[in-house]
Design a protein around this motif. Structure first.
Motif, PDB file in Angstrom:
ATOM      1  N   THR A  67     -22.627  26.222  -2.000  1.00 24.18           N
ATOM      2  CA  THR A  67     -22.621  26.041  -0.548  1.00 24.18           C
ATOM      3  C   THR A  67     -21.234  25.770   0.024  1.00 24.18           C
ATOM      4  OG1 THR A  67     -22.970  23.658  -0.672  1.00 24.18           O
ATOM      5  CG2 THR A  67     -24.951  25.062  -0.670  1.00 24.18           C
ATOM      6  N   GLY A  68     -20.304  25.334  -0.826  1.00 24.57           N
ATOM      7  CA  GLY A  68     -18.978  24.974  -0.337  1.00 24.57           C
ATOM      8  C   GLY A  68     -18.925  23.593   0.286  1.00 24.57           C
ATOM      9  N   GLU A  69     -20.071  22.885   0.323  1.00 21.16           N
ATOM     10  CA  GLU A  69     -20.105  21.545   0.898  1.00 21.16           C
ATOM     11  C   GLU A  69     -19.349  20.558   0.012  1.00 21.16           C
ATOM     12  OE1 GLU A  69     -23.907  20.040   2.146  1.00 21.16           O
ATOM     13  OE2 GLU A  69     -24.579  22.066   2.639  1.00 21.16           O
ATOM     14  N   GLU A  70     -18.678  19.607   0.657  1.00 15.30           N
ATOM     15  CA  GLU A  70     -17.919  18.583  -0.059  1.00 15.30           C
ATOM     16  C   GLU A  70     -18.593  17.237   0.092  1.00 15.30           C
ATOM     17  OE1 GLU A  70     -13.874  18.298   1.203  1.00 15.30           O
ATOM     18  OE2 GLU A  70     -13.364  20.297   0.471  1.00 15.30           O
ATOM     19  N   GLU A  71     -18.556  16.467  -0.997  1.00 16.73           N
ATOM     20  CA  GLU A  71     -19.059  15.093  -0.976  1.00 16.73           C
ATOM     21  C   GLU A  71     -18.020  14.217  -1.647  1.00 16.73           C
ATOM     22  OE1 GLU A  71     -22.750  12.385  -2.685  1.00 16.73           O
ATOM     23  OE2 GLU A  71     -22.620  14.487  -3.253  1.00 16.73           O
ATOM     24  N   LEU A  72     -17.600  13.146  -0.965  1.00 21.89           N
ATOM     25  CA  LEU A  72     -16.646  12.213  -1.545  1.00 21.89           C
ATOM     26  C   LEU A  72     -17.384  11.400  -2.605  1.00 21.89           C
ATOM     27  CD1 LEU A  72     -13.946  10.306   0.385  1.00 21.89           C
ATOM     28  CD2 LEU A  72     -15.079   9.265  -1.541  1.00 21.89           C
ATOM     29  N   VAL A  73     -16.941  11.507  -3.873  1.00 20.08           N
ATOM     30  CA  VAL A  73     -17.673  10.873  -4.973  1.00 20.08           C
ATOM     31  C   VAL A  73     -16.823   9.875  -5.770  1.00 20.08           C
ATOM     32  CG1 VAL A  73     -19.266  12.805  -5.189  1.00 20.08           C
ATOM     33  CG2 VAL A  73     -17.194  12.765  -6.614  1.00 20.08           C
ATOM     34  N   GLY A  74     -15.516   9.809  -5.510  1.00 21.11           N
ATOM     35  CA  GLY A  74     -14.680   8.887  -6.262  1.00 21.11           C
ATOM     36  C   GLY A  74     -13.437   8.487  -5.499  1.00 21.11           C
ATOM     37  N   HIS A  75     -12.830   7.384  -5.953  1.00 16.64           N
ATOM     38  CA  HIS A  75     -11.625   6.858  -5.314  1.00 16.64           C
ATOM     39  C   HIS A  75     -10.847   6.042  -6.330  1.00 16.64           C
ATOM     40  CE1 HIS A  75      -9.402   3.637  -3.111  1.00 16.64           C
ATOM     41  NE2 HIS A  75      -9.030   4.682  -2.391  1.00 16.64           N
ATOM     42  N   ILE A  76      -9.533   6.073  -6.214  1.00 14.94           N
ATOM     43  CA  ILE A  76      -8.663   5.235  -7.028  1.00 14.94           C
ATOM     44  C   ILE A  76      -7.537   4.726  -6.153  1.00 14.94           C
ATOM     45  CG2 ILE A  76      -7.106   7.066  -7.804  1.00 14.94           C
ATOM     46  CD1 ILE A  76      -7.173   5.742 -10.605  1.00 14.94           C
ATOM     47  N   LEU A  77      -7.077   3.517  -6.454  1.00 17.38           N
ATOM     48  CA  LEU A  77      -5.969   2.936  -5.698  1.00 17.38           C
ATOM     49  C   LEU A  77      -4.958   2.321  -6.660  1.00 17.38           C
ATOM     50  CD1 LEU A  77      -4.719   2.108  -2.971  1.00 17.38           C
ATOM     51  CD2 LEU A  77      -6.043  -0.004  -3.113  1.00 17.38           C
ATOM     52  N   PHE A  78      -3.708   2.685  -6.458  1.00 17.79           N
ATOM     53  CA  PHE A  78      -2.588   2.050  -7.137  1.00 17.79           C
ATOM     54  C   PHE A  78      -1.780   1.356  -6.046  1.00 17.79           C
ATOM     55  CE2 PHE A  78      -3.639   5.791  -9.612  1.00 17.79           C
ATOM     56  CZ  PHE A  78      -3.431   5.431 -10.935  1.00 17.79           C
ATOM     57  N   SER A  79      -1.452   0.091  -6.227  1.00 18.63           N
ATOM     58  CA  SER A  79      -0.643  -0.616  -5.241  1.00 18.63           C
ATOM     59  C   SER A  79       0.521  -1.302  -5.941  1.00 18.63           C
ATOM     60  CB  SER A  79      -1.486  -1.615  -4.449  1.00 18.63           C
ATOM     61  OG  SER A  79      -2.222  -2.440  -5.310  1.00 18.63           O
ATOM     62  N   LYS A  80       1.543  -1.617  -5.167  1.00 17.19           N
ATOM     63  CA  LYS A  80       2.751  -2.222  -5.733  1.00 17.19           C
ATOM     64  C   LYS A  80       2.492  -3.643  -6.211  1.00 17.19           C
ATOM     65  CE  LYS A  80       5.877   0.120  -2.553  1.00 17.19           C
ATOM     66  NZ  LYS A  80       6.831  -0.126  -1.459  1.00 17.19           N
ATOM     67  N   VAL A  81       3.047  -3.948  -7.379  1.00 13.43           N
ATOM     68  CA  VAL A  81       3.100  -5.312  -7.905  1.00 13.43           C
ATOM     69  C   VAL A  81       4.495  -5.490  -8.480  1.00 13.43           C
ATOM     70  CG1 VAL A  81       0.632  -5.511  -8.472  1.00 13.43           C
ATOM     71  CG2 VAL A  81       2.230  -4.647 -10.206  1.00 13.43           C
ATOM     72  N   THR A  82       4.806  -6.722  -8.851  1.00 14.91           N
ATOM     73  CA  THR A  82       6.051  -6.968  -9.573  1.00 14.91           C
ATOM     74  C   THR A  82       5.723  -7.677 -10.882  1.00 14.91           C
ATOM     75  OG1 THR A  82       6.400  -9.023  -8.349  1.00 14.91           O
ATOM     76  CG2 THR A  82       7.552  -7.067  -7.539  1.00 14.91           C
ATOM     77  N   PHE A 132       0.841  -1.193   0.000  1.00 13.87           N
ATOM     78  CA  PHE A 132       0.000   0.000   0.000  1.00 13.87           C
ATOM     79  C   PHE A 132       0.877   1.245   0.000  1.00 13.87           C
ATOM     80  CE2 PHE A 132      -2.333   3.297   2.406  1.00 13.87           C
ATOM     81  CZ  PHE A 132      -3.442   3.420   1.582  1.00 13.87           C
ATOM     82  N   ILE A 133       0.509   2.216  -0.827  1.00 13.97           N
ATOM     83  CA  ILE A 133       1.220   3.489  -0.900  1.00 13.97           C
ATOM     84  C   ILE A 133       0.191   4.580  -0.587  1.00 13.97           C
ATOM     85  CG2 ILE A 133       2.588   5.020  -2.369  1.00 13.97           C
ATOM     86  CD1 ILE A 133       2.941   2.385  -4.162  1.00 13.97           C
ATOM     87  N   PRO A 134       0.244   5.182   0.598  1.00 14.14           N
ATOM     88  CA  PRO A 134      -0.793   6.144   0.998  1.00 14.14           C
ATOM     89  C   PRO A 134      -1.042   7.258  -0.018  1.00 14.14           C
ATOM     90  CG  PRO A 134       0.634   5.659   2.859  1.00 14.14           C
ATOM     91  CD  PRO A 134       1.247   4.987   1.658  1.00 14.14           C
ATOM     92  N   GLU A 135       0.010   7.755  -0.655  1.00 17.89           N
ATOM     93  CA  GLU A 135      -0.137   8.852  -1.612  1.00 17.89           C
ATOM     94  C   GLU A 135      -0.911   8.433  -2.865  1.00 17.89           C
ATOM     95  OE1 GLU A 135       4.016   9.301   0.270  1.00 17.89           O
ATOM     96  OE2 GLU A 135       2.693   7.683  -0.337  1.00 17.89           O
ATOM     97  N   LEU A 136      -1.028   7.107  -3.092  1.00 15.43           N
ATOM     98  CA  LEU A 136      -1.683   6.600  -4.295  1.00 15.43           C
ATOM     99  C   LEU A 136      -3.055   5.987  -4.006  1.00 15.43           C
ATOM    100  CD1 LEU A 136       1.379   5.206  -6.248  1.00 15.43           C
ATOM    101  CD2 LEU A 136       0.022   7.258  -6.752  1.00 15.43           C
ATOM    102  N   SER A 137      -3.611   6.332  -2.855  1.00 14.89           N
ATOM    103  CA  SER A 137      -5.014   6.042  -2.565  1.00 14.89           C
ATOM    104  C   SER A 137      -5.679   7.407  -2.536  1.00 14.89           C
ATOM    105  CB  SER A 137      -5.165   5.310  -1.234  1.00 14.89           C
ATOM    106  OG  SER A 137      -6.505   4.911  -1.051  1.00 14.89           O
ATOM    107  N   ILE A 138      -6.315   7.749  -3.650  1.00 13.22           N
ATOM    108  CA  ILE A 138      -6.725   9.122  -3.922  1.00 13.22           C
ATOM    109  C   ILE A 138      -8.251   9.214  -3.991  1.00 13.22           C
ATOM    110  CG2 ILE A 138      -6.541  11.006  -5.610  1.00 13.22           C
ATOM    111  CD1 ILE A 138      -3.884   9.523  -6.540  1.00 13.22           C
ATOM    112  N   VAL A 139      -8.781  10.290  -3.422  1.00 11.48           N
ATOM    113  CA  VAL A 139     -10.226  10.507  -3.468  1.00 11.48           C
ATOM    114  C   VAL A 139     -10.548  11.747  -4.297  1.00 11.48           C
ATOM    115  CG1 VAL A 139     -10.682   9.381  -1.262  1.00 11.48           C
ATOM    116  CG2 VAL A 139     -10.301  11.847  -1.318  1.00 11.48           C
ATOM    117  N   ALA A 140     -11.768  11.728  -4.820  1.00 10.96           N
ATOM    118  CA  ALA A 140     -12.315  12.889  -5.528  1.00 10.96           C
ATOM    119  C   ALA A 140     -13.479  13.409  -4.702  1.00 10.96           C
ATOM    120  CB  ALA A 140     -12.792  12.485  -6.922  1.00 10.96           C
ATOM    121  N   ASP A 141     -13.409  14.683  -4.358  1.00 11.86           N
ATOM    122  CA  ASP A 141     -14.505  15.347  -3.657  1.00 11.86           C
ATOM    123  C   ASP A 141     -15.220  16.264  -4.630  1.00 11.86           C
ATOM    124  OD1 ASP A 141     -14.065  14.412  -0.950  1.00 11.86           O
ATOM    125  OD2 ASP A 141     -12.301  15.716  -0.881  1.00 11.86           O
ATOM    126  N   PHE A 142     -16.541  16.193  -4.627  1.00 15.42           N
ATOM    127  CA  PHE A 142     -17.338  17.168  -5.370  1.00 15.42           C
ATOM    128  C   PHE A 142     -17.594  18.325  -4.418  1.00 15.42           C
ATOM    129  CE2 PHE A 142     -21.451  19.058  -6.396  1.00 15.42           C
ATOM    130  CZ  PHE A 142     -21.205  19.476  -7.694  1.00 15.42           C
TER     131      PHE A 142
END
Length: 182
Positions: free
Chosen positions: A61-76, A46-56
């Protein structure tokens, strides 16, 4: 407006829900993607910097809603003689009501930039053969890369994050044990 950022611990429950909703009606899914992310978060791959969220962010109103996520993890990528570090993109998730608005594409592009900044040279994935080529993904077999399970050739893909990032690299993708692939 969409805002992208690394996930925080306070996001875990919302991320779980976004992933579950995003894959609920997907035909080629084992519907376990939300559990996979939880397992990978606890792994050494797991690489914390590569678990990324998208907030709308609501402009009014300035309100935020988490609407997306992506994860990249190490493989060989291994060929019996050598082992090369790469990343796996799995999963990319957007709440159904926010799909087809470019959010997934923003997550992919942003993730590629962060991965490149962290020194990674390539990404592999299993995905839709019409969607990922928009982001320069090509058939992994073009690079001499295979997967440890049977999939249509068009669905196993790879991208070079830097020029010649996969030059001379051939072999089979080895996933972390959390993927449940032997």
């Amino acid at each position: 407006m969409i805002s992208l950022r690394p996930e925080e611990e306070r996001d875990y429950e919302k991320i779980f829900q976004v992933i579950e909703e995003a894959f609920r009606n997907v035909e080629h899914s084992d519907h376990q993607e939300h559990f996979l992310v939880e397992k990978l978060r606890k792994s050494e791959d797991f690489i914390p910097e590569l678990s990324i969220v998208a907030d709308f962010v609501n402009d009014d109103t300035g309100e935020e809603e988490l609407v997306g996520h992506i994860l990249f993890s190490k493989v060989t990528i291994e060929n019996g003689l050598e082992s090369f570090e790469s990343l796996a993109l799995a999963p990319v998730s957007v709440k159904p009501e926010y799909q087809n608005q470019g959010i997934g594409g923003h997550l992919i592009a942003f993730g590629h930039v962060i991965a490149q900044e962290l020194g990674f040279k390539s990404v592999v994935l299993i995905g839709h053969e019409k969607y990922y080529p928009k982001f320069e993904y090509r058939k992994a077999s073009d690079f001499g890369i295979t997967f440890p399970f049977d999939i249509p050739d068009a669905n196993g893909m790879a991208v070079e994050l830097i020029e010649n990032g996969l030059k001379g690299i051939k072999g089979m993708v080895k996933y972390p044990k959390e993927f449940g692939i032997e």
